[in-house]
Design an enzyme around this catalytic site. Structure first.
Site, PDB file in Angstrom:
ATOM      1  N   CYS A  44      -3.778   1.276  -8.448  1.00 43.82           N
ATOM      2  CA  CYS A  44      -4.020  -0.099  -8.519  1.00 43.82           C
ATOM      3  C   CYS A  44      -5.406  -0.507  -8.537  1.00 43.82           C
ATOM      4  O   CYS A  44      -6.078  -1.051  -9.508  1.00 43.82           O
ATOM      5  CB  CYS A  44      -3.649  -0.813  -7.185  1.00 43.82           C
ATOM      6  SG  CYS A  44      -1.685  -0.768  -7.438  1.00 43.82           S
ATOM      7  N   GLY A  73     -16.938   6.607   1.977  1.00 43.25           N
ATOM      8  CA  GLY A  73     -16.489   7.823   1.493  1.00 43.25           C
ATOM      9  C   GLY A  73     -16.560   8.083   0.300  1.00 43.25           C
ATOM     10  O   GLY A  73     -17.564   7.567  -0.134  1.00 43.25           O
ATOM     11  N   ARG A  81       1.052  -1.081   0.002  1.00 40.89           N
ATOM     12  CA  ARG A  81       0.075  -0.061   0.034  1.00 40.89           C
ATOM     13  C   ARG A  81       1.043   1.185   0.018  1.00 40.89           C
ATOM     14  O   ARG A  81       1.777   1.250   0.862  1.00 40.89           O
ATOM     15  CB  ARG A  81      -0.757   0.142   1.246  1.00 40.89           C
ATOM     16  CG  ARG A  81      -1.933  -0.836   1.309  1.00 40.89           C
ATOM     17  CD  ARG A  81      -2.529  -0.859   2.619  1.00 40.89           C
ATOM     18  NE  ARG A  81      -1.473  -1.529   3.596  1.00 40.89           N
ATOM     19  CZ  ARG A  81      -1.732  -1.558   4.736  1.00 40.89           C
ATOM     20  NH1 ARG A  81      -2.822  -1.125   5.401  1.00 40.89           N
ATOM     21  NH2 ARG A  81      -0.708  -1.923   5.631  1.00 40.89           N
TER      22      ARG A  81
END
Ligand code: UDX
Length: 432
Positions: free
Chosen positions: A260, A253, A154
């Protein structure tokens, strides 16, 4: 072991540096001489917390170097990692031109047994193509193996993800390749999942698609919660505490972005169609993700009545905190929609202002902090939940604004606190 990393983008740099840190001799090679020059001068082409320091350390200790000579890097290495980009084509499929070029370059330099590892995210069957290409173009009669070893890094926590992974996945076709990769990853002391190359390629696309599905699931649910008078964060906790579901990736959200998820979901849809098993669920995942941005714009419109001429302050441009990456960032899409409707936009992001300039140019006003962004604004939109946006002097913000209105795109703030201070507040899937 001696390793060559071809491609010094995000994945290549993190992979090469971390593999050097655990004791290997690593050459990171790229045909972009400007990038290699920057790295050799101690600069950084990307922002990733801790990476610059780790690169410097491993260079000083003599385990890491940068070069434009891909051929030489291949010749002196035991394992060659392919870490080049696989961007989306118009039709959603992955563009594998760079993978093919690198495979040809490897073939031109291969001089003894090498293990060639795909690290880039690629559609299933790419390993087969890499193998065929190397066979076709290799100049010397020598053995080689191809393997797949997808990354699960990440942005923003890539070093930690590399050093402390949940698992390492290796797709191999020979005992020799398996042994080499097991040895390479032994210092990480983690579970190693061994499968064939196709399996490893699918694991990568399936992992990202599943996580994207979780996000779209909670986002779709957030809209139901809002209409029904429930709070999506409480609902997410309620379902996520079931260990089979878990609480990760259930934060509602304005949707997922980055280099990605959007690309990999698209590519997986494309692959599934090509294989004759259309994965329509993922089309809905994409649709919900697009819809969240529309919903955000609608909420701003509901608060401000008319958009033309209104000044909107944007907090956060990056697709998530701790990165300067704005690729497929929801913030950029929402800004463009509001601009199309006639809004004037002021922006602030602690790291992504430079990268955002390539997308927004001089169409927005770049500010130096949240208070400058709030000045004379009719509304603030929180797009990215950076830590600096958590400590806010709301009275100061209210005084600076033309009218106090906040669209909380990441449900970061306490709606009651803001409403008590006189703000109009809108969140994503919250009872208001
Ligand atoms: C992702 C994968 O997590 C990683 O394993 C993979 O190899 C690369 O892609 P990354 O793109 O860096 O990593 O970001 P990630 O932290 O997964 O977040 C992706 C997007 O989803 C962000 O835009 C984030 O804001 C959004 N997100 C994430 C949500 O909206 N809600 C969540 O609950 C989690």
């Amino acid at each position: 072991m001696k390793l060559a990393i071809i491609g010094t983008g995000y994945v290549g740099l993190v992979t090469g540096t971390c593999l050097a840190e655990i004791g290997n001799d690593v050459i990171c090679a790229d045909n972009d001489s400007r990038k290699i020059e920057v790295l050799n001068d101690g600069g950084m082409p990307i922002y990733e917390p801790g990476l610059k320091e780790l690169i410097a350390k491993n260079r000083t200790e003599g385990r890491l170097s940068f070069s434009t000579d891909i051929g030489e890097a291949v010749r002196v290495s035991d394992i060659v990692f392919i870490c080049v980009g696989t961007p989306s084509r118009e039709d959603g499929s992955a563009d594998l031109t760079a993978i093919e070029k690198v495979s040809q370059a490897i073939a031109g330099s291969i001089n003894s047994y090498k293990l060639i590892v795909e690290k880039s995210t690629v559609p299933v069957e790419t390993g087969e193509w890499v193998k065929r290409t190397i066979h076709t173009f290799k100049k010397e009669e020598t053995d080689f193996d191809v393997a797949s070893n997808p990354e699960f890094l990440r942005e923003g926590s890539a070093l930690d993800d590399f050093m402390h992974p949940d698992r390492v996945v290796i797709g191999v076709e020979s005992e020799r390749a398996e042994k080499m990769l097991r040895e390479l990853y032994e210092p990480l002391n983690t579970k190693i999942v061994v499968t064939n190359i196709e399996g490893a390629e699918i694991i990568k696309h399936a992992s990202n698609s599943f996580l994207a599905t979780k996000i779209s699931f909670i986002n779709a649910l957030s809209n139901i919660c809002e209409k029904a008078g429930a709070d999506v964060d409480a609902v997410a906790e309620g379902i996520g505490l079931d260990k089979r579901i878990n609480t990760h990736f259930l934060k509602a959200g304005i949707g997922f972005g980055g280099s990605c998820f959007p690309k990999d979901v698209k590519a997986f849809i494309h692959i599934s169609e090509k294989l004759g098993c259309p994965f329509n669920l993922l089309k809905e995942v994409e649709r919900i993700n697009e819809m969240q941005k529309e919903i955000a714009v609608k909420k701003v419109t509901e608060m401000l009545w008319n958009i033309p001429g209104k000044v909107i302050g944007v907090w956060g441009l990056a697709f998530k905190p701790n990165t300067d990456d704005v690729r497929s960032a929801p913030a950029i899409a929402i800004i463009k929609r509001l601009q199309a409707e006639g809004a004037k936009i002021k922006v602030f992001d602690p790291e992504a202002m430079e990268t955002a300039k390539s997308k927004l140019g001089d169409s927005v006003t770049y500010c130096s902090d949240i208070y400058e962004t709030a000045k004379d604004s009719d509304c603030i939109i929180l797009m990215t939940e950076w830590d600096v946006f958590k400590e806010v002097d709301w009275n100061k913000i209210k005084d600076a604004m033309k009218q106090p209105a906040l669209m909380d795109g990441r449900n970061l703030y306490d709606p009651d606190e803001l409403k008590n201070l006189g703000f109009k507040y809108a969140g994503m899937g919250r009872e208001v």
